[in-house]
Motif scaffolding. Structure first.
Motif, PDB file in Angstrom:
ATOM      1  N   ASP A  32       0.805  -1.225   0.000  1.00 45.10           N
ATOM      2  CA  ASP A  32       0.000   0.000   0.000  1.00 45.10           C
ATOM      3  C   ASP A  32       0.837   1.274   0.000  1.00 45.10           C
ATOM      4  OD1 ASP A  32      -2.331  -1.347  -0.074  1.00 45.10           O
ATOM      5  OD2 ASP A  32      -2.876  -1.060   2.019  1.00 45.10           O
ATOM      6  N   GLY A  40       1.493   2.320  -7.131  1.00 47.77           N
ATOM      7  CA  GLY A  40       0.453   1.563  -7.827  1.00 47.77           C
ATOM      8  C   GLY A  40       0.039   0.313  -7.068  1.00 47.77           C
ATOM      9  N   PHE A  52      -1.256   0.063  -4.052  1.00 55.66           N
ATOM     10  CA  PHE A  52      -2.589   0.293  -3.473  1.00 55.66           C
ATOM     11  C   PHE A  52      -3.653   0.078  -4.544  1.00 55.66           C
ATOM     12  CE2 PHE A  52      -5.867   1.970  -0.985  1.00 55.66           C
ATOM     13  CZ  PHE A  52      -5.392   2.298   0.261  1.00 55.66           C
ATOM     14  N   LEU A  53      -3.380   0.645  -5.714  1.00 54.60           N
ATOM     15  CA  LEU A  53      -4.353   0.551  -6.801  1.00 54.60           C
ATOM     16  C   LEU A  53      -4.566  -0.907  -7.212  1.00 54.60           C
ATOM     17  CD1 LEU A  53      -6.116   2.079  -8.841  1.00 54.60           C
ATOM     18  CD2 LEU A  53      -4.198   1.990 -10.410  1.00 54.60           C
ATOM     19  N   GLN A 111      -6.619  -2.683  -4.784  1.00 55.74           N
ATOM     20  CA  GLN A 111      -8.018  -2.299  -4.924  1.00 55.74           C
ATOM     21  C   GLN A 111      -8.643  -2.954  -6.151  1.00 55.74           C
ATOM     22  OE1 GLN A 111      -9.802   0.497  -2.977  1.00 55.74           O
ATOM     23  NE2 GLN A 111      -8.361  -0.433  -1.570  1.00 55.74           N
ATOM     24  N   ILE A 112      -7.892  -2.978  -7.248  1.00 56.08           N
ATOM     25  CA  ILE A 112      -8.434  -3.591  -8.471  1.00 56.08           C
ATOM     26  C   ILE A 112      -8.688  -5.074  -8.224  1.00 56.08           C
ATOM     27  CG2 ILE A 112      -7.937  -4.186 -10.866  1.00 56.08           C
ATOM     28  CD1 ILE A 112      -6.480  -1.625 -11.221  1.00 56.08           C
ATOM     29  N   PHE A 146     -14.220  -2.108 -21.327  1.00 60.80           N
ATOM     30  CA  PHE A 146     -15.227  -1.445 -20.495  1.00 60.80           C
ATOM     31  C   PHE A 146     -15.248  -2.046 -19.083  1.00 60.80           C
ATOM     32  CE2 PHE A 146     -17.911   0.023 -24.267  1.00 60.80           C
ATOM     33  CZ  PHE A 146     -17.519   1.328 -24.092  1.00 60.80           C
ATOM     34  N   PHE A 158     -12.944  -3.641 -17.529  1.00 65.90           N
ATOM     35  CA  PHE A 158     -11.721  -3.277 -16.814  1.00 65.90           C
ATOM     36  C   PHE A 158     -11.793  -1.808 -16.395  1.00 65.90           C
ATOM     37  CE2 PHE A 158      -6.915  -4.432 -16.954  1.00 65.90           C
ATOM     38  CZ  PHE A 158      -6.802  -4.087 -15.626  1.00 65.90           C
ATOM     39  N   ALA A 159     -12.332  -0.966 -17.271  1.00 64.30           N
ATOM     40  CA  ALA A 159     -12.404   0.465 -16.946  1.00 64.30           C
ATOM     41  C   ALA A 159     -13.295   0.682 -15.724  1.00 64.30           C
ATOM     42  CB  ALA A 159     -12.929   1.250 -18.137  1.00 64.30           C
ATOM     43  N   ALA A 188     -11.395  -0.431 -12.710  1.00 61.14           N
ATOM     44  CA  ALA A 188     -10.314   0.508 -12.391  1.00 61.14           C
ATOM     45  C   ALA A 188     -10.895   1.791 -11.801  1.00 61.14           C
ATOM     46  CB  ALA A 188      -9.497   0.820 -13.644  1.00 61.14           C
ATOM     47  N   GLY A 189     -12.018   2.250 -12.360  1.00 65.38           N
ATOM     48  CA  GLY A 189     -12.633   3.473 -11.856  1.00 65.38           C
ATOM     49  C   GLY A 189     -13.075   3.318 -10.414  1.00 65.38           C
ATOM     50  N   SER A 213     -11.850   1.253  -8.292  1.00 65.32           N
ATOM     51  CA  SER A 213     -10.658   1.122  -7.453  1.00 65.32           C
ATOM     52  C   SER A 213     -10.014   2.475  -7.194  1.00 65.32           C
ATOM     53  CB  SER A 213      -9.646   0.203  -8.131  1.00 65.32           C
ATOM     54  OG  SER A 213     -10.261  -0.997  -8.503  1.00 65.32           O
ATOM     55  N   ALA A 214     -10.138   3.367  -8.167  1.00 70.15           N
ATOM     56  CA  ALA A 214      -9.513   4.664  -7.986  1.00 70.15           C
ATOM     57  C   ALA A 214     -10.305   5.516  -6.997  1.00 70.15           C
ATOM     58  CB  ALA A 214      -9.407   5.387  -9.325  1.00 70.15           C
ATOM     59  N   PHE A 215     -11.629   5.411  -7.063  1.00 68.18           N
ATOM     60  CA  PHE A 215     -12.416   6.393  -6.321  1.00 68.18           C
ATOM     61  C   PHE A 215     -13.275   5.838  -5.191  1.00 68.18           C
ATOM     62  CE2 PHE A 215     -11.597   8.153 -10.578  1.00 68.18           C
ATOM     63  CZ  PHE A 215     -10.806   9.215 -10.185  1.00 68.18           C
ATOM     64  N   GLN A 223     -12.880   3.435  -2.163  1.00 74.45           N
ATOM     65  CA  GLN A 223     -11.904   2.616  -1.455  1.00 74.45           C
ATOM     66  C   GLN A 223     -12.571   1.473  -0.701  1.00 74.45           C
ATOM     67  OE1 GLN A 223      -8.347   4.209   0.844  1.00 74.45           O
ATOM     68  NE2 GLN A 223      -9.861   3.919   2.444  1.00 74.45           N
ATOM     69  N   ASN A 266      -3.279   7.101  -5.764  1.00 75.16           N
ATOM     70  CA  ASN A 266      -4.226   6.063  -6.175  1.00 75.16           C
ATOM     71  C   ASN A 266      -5.264   6.612  -7.147  1.00 75.16           C
ATOM     72  OD1 ASN A 266      -5.210   3.299  -5.749  1.00 75.16           O
ATOM     73  ND2 ASN A 266      -7.016   4.329  -4.936  1.00 75.16           N
ATOM     74  N   LEU A 299      -3.461   7.479 -10.586  1.00 71.13           N
ATOM     75  CA  LEU A 299      -3.141   6.267 -11.337  1.00 71.13           C
ATOM     76  C   LEU A 299      -4.421   5.585 -11.812  1.00 71.13           C
ATOM     77  CD1 LEU A 299      -0.317   4.785  -9.097  1.00 71.13           C
ATOM     78  CD2 LEU A 299      -0.087   5.374 -11.512  1.00 71.13           C
ATOM     79  N   THR A 350      -8.323   4.338 -15.902  1.00 71.76           N
ATOM     80  CA  THR A 350      -9.722   4.220 -16.311  1.00 71.76           C
ATOM     81  C   THR A 350      -9.940   4.898 -17.657  1.00 71.76           C
ATOM     82  OG1 THR A 350     -10.325   4.286 -13.988  1.00 71.76           O
ATOM     83  CG2 THR A 350     -12.087   4.622 -15.565  1.00 71.76           C
ATOM     84  N   LEU A 407      -8.456   2.753 -20.434  1.00 73.30           N
ATOM     85  CA  LEU A 407      -9.234   1.547 -20.724  1.00 73.30           C
ATOM     86  C   LEU A 407     -10.567   1.898 -21.353  1.00 73.30           C
ATOM     87  CD1 LEU A 407      -8.485  -0.235 -17.353  1.00 73.30           C
ATOM     88  CD2 LEU A 407      -7.701  -1.017 -19.591  1.00 73.30           C
TER      89      LEU A 407
END
Ligand code: HEM
Ligand code: FES
Lengths: 548, 376
Positions: free
Chosen positions: A98, A103, A105-106, A109-110, A268, A270-271, A274-275, A277-279, A281, B104, B107, B112, B115
């Motif tokens: 973390d 990356g 942490f990311l 999360q992913i 899509f 994955f996006a 990822a989204g 995971s980014a926002f 938590q 976080n 990145l 996002t 992708l």
């Protein structure tokens, strides 16, 4: 096409190289031409597949730093708040991922979000297959593979959740161990062997790690490959419509249409992960702190897919526990802890065979049912979802009790009632809705659809103009299968008045009763002709009519 | 449109296209002619394909390319974000939770975008450039023909007979016998994964005269400490000082010996306190208390969570996991929830210096209830 087209030289070179060695031209073309029906609900399985791929990739990344060790160390890393706190190396290395790996942490999360979405898409995909009857012959075995994937995925997720050795995850392991201990006769042995001694011991994380990154993913991968392969050779089911039949599947070919659409859809999926995971938590283990067997915080929530087990553990009282010769039979743990899982997966796995036994229908089915056209199955499915949902909600009854300021114990009592009443109500309501929809379908088929245009007749009366439905709609409506059962035919005595012997045995009677229940309520489309405005016998609301 | 692909046989070799280079069709406007249906427009029958108009294709290409450019920028952004915050440094580093959050988001956000851009671009491509069509492909007849089946089974049975496996029962059975021990071997090999339970789970390290530490500290406890405690409850561990462990006590020992010390007015004791601590014992639960202080195992007898919530007014101990509730004034009997049995009790007293000590081990095994818990 008069001219033959040819691939560019470079491609041809590769193609020939492969074909010289594997003789693949014909097979290759056949597979590029493979047809994928177009319907949003067919993308649910794809989401599961893609999130699994994401899990594999991110999981491998995490293994680069994660240390599956329970050796206690005093933390002295970058995260200041926990410096000086004793913790396992597993927890310390997760903190390292973390706060020291860019990356990291990311990716954690992913990995976690992908796990949640993987499980969720499995469930929804499975429901789609259930409600459309896609599990029927010849696809029963693939359904069972699906159930196995679902079961293993839950275990895989639980073990993954346990690895970082933070407070909630350790509690999960503790509950797992408690459930194991309740098994009659061998419980304490299983626990000792799995944990390498008493709880928590020093081995469990290492062992769960092996299971989580090696054994279970390997089995899952094999099952998923088998699953997709079987779909490939059996081909998808398809929804009824114009030009659709049991004989041929209609859709977009693999190449190029489906390949590009599916590729896009992977990105899509994955996006979205990822989204999130980014926002959004999840599982901030640095806030939870390391596991200790002596402390706990209230309001702990497991990952969503464990919720129904947590809920059933909360609901089941200890009143049914009993002793034999001084040994306890812990129904309060066994039934919700193991029975609920067994019941869920057992019922799911057995259903295709139960349904086939009830209807006696041995024909292969490539056409998906519209859920309304199989009212009993659909109602059972909704009843199942209701039980699951109630148990799931009961898993957060403490949160509910706090949010709505009702007594904690009262919520438990409410849920205990709901778990029995809920599915019954759901069954009845769903079946009604199905039959209502069937009736509306018959109306539409006979009269066309309500156009919304109101007309005044010469007599002064107002009517709504019905318009003819499209050919596709007619094809969909006319596809309604007649639900019967061979058991009901056996019912009849033969000409000499001799009863069918099989039907007289208790099993035969039971089956006949089930068949009656399964088929009796159905709106018959017998004799209905499209857009004629009438049908031959209006009273044909009963399945019994079809049995003669 | 295949005519424009330059990869038909009629074209001379020099004109062949290399994969990945753009076609030279961009400037050839081919509005879909009215009779498109009768011409061949793709690998599938003309009647099945519905090509997109050139206008739509052009717009599609532009939009898809925009998405791809956005994705490209997202990808670049991702790599830049990676280097923006170092792991540890004087300035902003991800070691700081706040910065770690930003890192976080950056990145993840750029990833996002990258992708999503690719996904959206591909979708635009499929929707606006590729011709739309559906084709039919027959389902395979599943069961094989009768001849095929009987031919197969003939062959199989003949070959099996030929091998002798059907006719030589002695060989067949001994072979099966030979496999059996090997089949069991892997299970035998698992034997050393852990000890047999034996008495391990039935005893803790509490012993007569052992003092107790407030959990998480190395501070002994006096009876008065409970008077002053705002919760009327202290969570405690045996005062062990094992060198190997940072806390002086292993997690295993913590897990089984942690106790709740609870003090209540002596009038509040209920009848259950007068019953024997074990069947046939002449000690009662009350004998095991000390001046209104009682010690129960903190580990829930359901499946083992710490039953950590204590309500002073009702003397109820609540386990937050599945809400088993125990009455501390009544020998910790289960008053609600799934737990099978009362929390085990630890006999306590004070030593010469006035510190609380254990007077022995628990009356029953602590932790989740298991099959042989009640047997010696
Ligand atoms: C269906 C497949 C999988 C599921 C459902 C799953 C689920 C999970 C979950 C929920 C966690 C906890 C994450 C967290 O800390 O928030 C986890 C951790 C972990 N997983 Fe997986 N996982 C899967 C496959 C894999 C694979 C294939 C690998 C490696 C090859 C892997 C490696 C790891 C590692 C090393 C951790 C611990 C690191 C950490 O928690 O930060 N996982 N997994
Ligand atoms: S562990 Fe305490 S109630 Fe379940």
């Amino acid at each position: 096409m008069s001219k033959t087209t040819q691939a560019p030289k470079a491609l041809r070179g590769v193609g020939n190289f492969i074909d010289d060695r594997f003789h693949l031209a014909k097979t290759g073309e056949k597979n590029l031409r493979k047809v994928f029906p177009n319907h949003w609900s067919f993308m649910l399985g794809e989401i599961a597949l893609y999130s699994f791929i994401i899990l594999l990739v991110t999981g491998v990344f995490l293994t680069l730093w994660f240390k599956p060790s329970m050796v206690e160390v005093v933390y002295d890393g970058s995260y200041e708040r926990l410096q000086g706190v004793p913790m396992s190396e597993a927890f310390a290395s997760t903190l390292y991922i973390d706060f020291d790996v860019r990356g990291g942490f990311l990716v954690r999360q992913i990995h976690h979000w992908a796990a949640l979405i993987f499980l969720a898409s499995l469930v929804v995909h499975m429901l789609r297959n259930f409600f459309t009857g896609a599990f029927r012959k010849p696809r029963e075995l693939n359904w069972i593979i699906g159930v196995l994937i679902f079961a293993l995925a839950i275990v895989e997720g639980l073990f993954g959740y346990s690895l970082p050795d933070d407070l909630p995850s350790g509690m999960g392991v503790r509950i797992l161990q408690g459930v194991m201990l309740s098994i009659p006769l061998v419980g304490s042995y299983i626990s000792m062997f799995l944990f390498g001694g008493e709880f928590p011991g020093e081995d469990i994380i290492t062992r769960l790690y092996m299971l989580h990154v090696l054994l279970i993913p390997a089995i899952l991968l094999a099952l998923i490959v088998a699953h997709v392969f079987i779909v490939w050779i059996q081909k998808h089911t398809q929804y009824p419509g114009q030009g659709r039949s049991e004989k041929a599947v209609v859709g977009t070919p693999m190449f190029p249409g489906f390949a590009v659409k599916a590729g896009g859809f992977f990105f899509f999926t994955f996006a979205v992960i990822a989204g999130l995971s980014a926002f959004v938590q999840i599982n901030p283990i640095h806030l939870f702190g390391p596991f200790t067997p002596t402390s706990i915080t209230s309001g702990l929530q497991p990952d969503w897919y464990m919720g129904f087990l947590e809920g059933s553990l909360r609901l089941f009282p200890n009143t049914l526990d009993f002793q034999i010769f001084g040994y306890p039979i812990l129904t309060s743990v066994l039934v919700p802890g193991l029975g609920a899982m067994g019941l869920l997966f057992g019922a799911l796995g057995a259903w295709p065979f139960i349904e086939q036994w009830i209807t006696g229908d041995k024909a292969a089915k490539n056409m998906a049912d519209r859920p309304r056209n199989a009212p009993v199955r659909t109602a059972l499915g909704v009843a199942g979802i209701t039980v699951y949902g109630v148990l799931w909600l009961a898993g957060s009854n403490d949160v509910l009790s706090e949010t709505f300021s009702i007594s904690l114990y009262l919520t438990t009592y409410i849920f205990r009632v709901l778990v029995f009443v809920g599915p019954v109500v759901a069954f009845i309501v769903t079946k009604r809705i199905c039959l209502g929809l069937q009736r509306r379908d018959r109306e539409t088929l006979e009269h066309g659809y309500e156009s919304g245009t109101v007309q005044q007749l010469p007599s002064g009366e107002f009517i709504e103009v019905h318009k003819e439905s499209s050919e596709d709609t007619v094809a969909v409506l006319e596809s309604k299968p007649v639900i019967t059962s061979t058991a009901l035919e056996e019912d009849a005595t033969d000409e000499k008045g001799v009863e069918n012997p099989a039907a007289r045995k208790p099993m035969g009677k039971f089956r006949r009763a089930l068949a009656h229940w399964y088929t009796k309520d159905n709106v018959s489309f017998d004799g209905v002709q499209a857009h004629t405005g009438h049908h031959l016998h209006h009273s044909a609301d009963h399945g019994d009519d079809k049995a003669h | 449109m295949t005519e424009n692909n330059n990869n038909d046989n009629t074209g001379d070799g020099a004109n062949q296209r290399v994969v990945g280079t753009p076609t030279d069709t961009a400037d050839v406007v081919t509005e879909v002619p009215a009779g498109a249906e009768s011409e061949h427009n793709g690998p599938y029958l003309a009647s099945e394909t519905h090509p997109r108009g050139e206008e739509q294709q052009r717009r599609g290409e532009k939009i898809a390319s925009l998405w791809f450019i956005l994705a490209f920028l997202g990808g670049i952004g991702f790599i830049v974000s990676y280097f923006l915050f170092p792991p540890t440094a004087e300035g902003p580093a991800i070691a700081d939770p706040q910065i770690s959050q930003y890192s976080n988001m950056l990145l993840g956000g750029t990833l996002t975008v990258a992708l999503f851009g690719i996904g959206a671009g591909m979708t635009v491509w499929a929707r606006n450039i590729m011709p739309h069509y559906e084709v039919a492909s027959p389902y395979d007849e599943m069961p094989s023909k009768e001849e095929e089946k009987s031919s197969f089974s003939d062959f199989f049975m003949k070959s099996a007979d030929e091998s002798g496996i059907t006719k030589r029962p002695l060989m067949r059975r001994t072979l099966i016998a030979a496999m059996l021990p090997l089949g069991i071997a892997p299970i035998v090999l698992l034997r050393d994964t852990g000890p047999v339970p034996g008495d391990l789970m039935k005893h803790t390290r509490w012993a007569d005269g052992m003092r107790m530490y407030v959990e998480g500290t190395h501070r002994y406890i006096r009876a008065e400490d409970l008077e002053n405690d705002p919760y009327g409850m202290i969570s405690a561990l045996p005062a062990l000082n094992d060198e190997e462990y940072p806390h002086g006590i292993s997690l295993n020992d913590q897990a089984k010996s942690v106790i709740l010390l609870i003090k209540m007015p002596e009038d509040d004791w209920k009848d259950g306190m007068d019953s024997p601590v074990r069947e046939g014992s002449d000690e009662t639960h009350l004998n095991w208390t000390h001046q209104g202080i009682v010690a129960y195992s903190k580990i829930c007898t359901h499946v083992g969570c710490p039953a950590a919530l204590y309500e002073r007014t009702t003397h109820r101990i609540l386990c937050p996991c599945h809400q088993s509730t125990f009455d501390a004034a009544d020998a910790a009997k289960v008053v609600f929830g799934p737990a099978h049995r009362a929390l085990p009790q630890l006999p306590i007293g004070v030593d010469d210096e006035g510190y609380l000590v254990a007077r022995g081990d628990f009356n029953e095994p602590t932790g989740p209830t298991f099959w042989e818990y009640a047997k010696d």
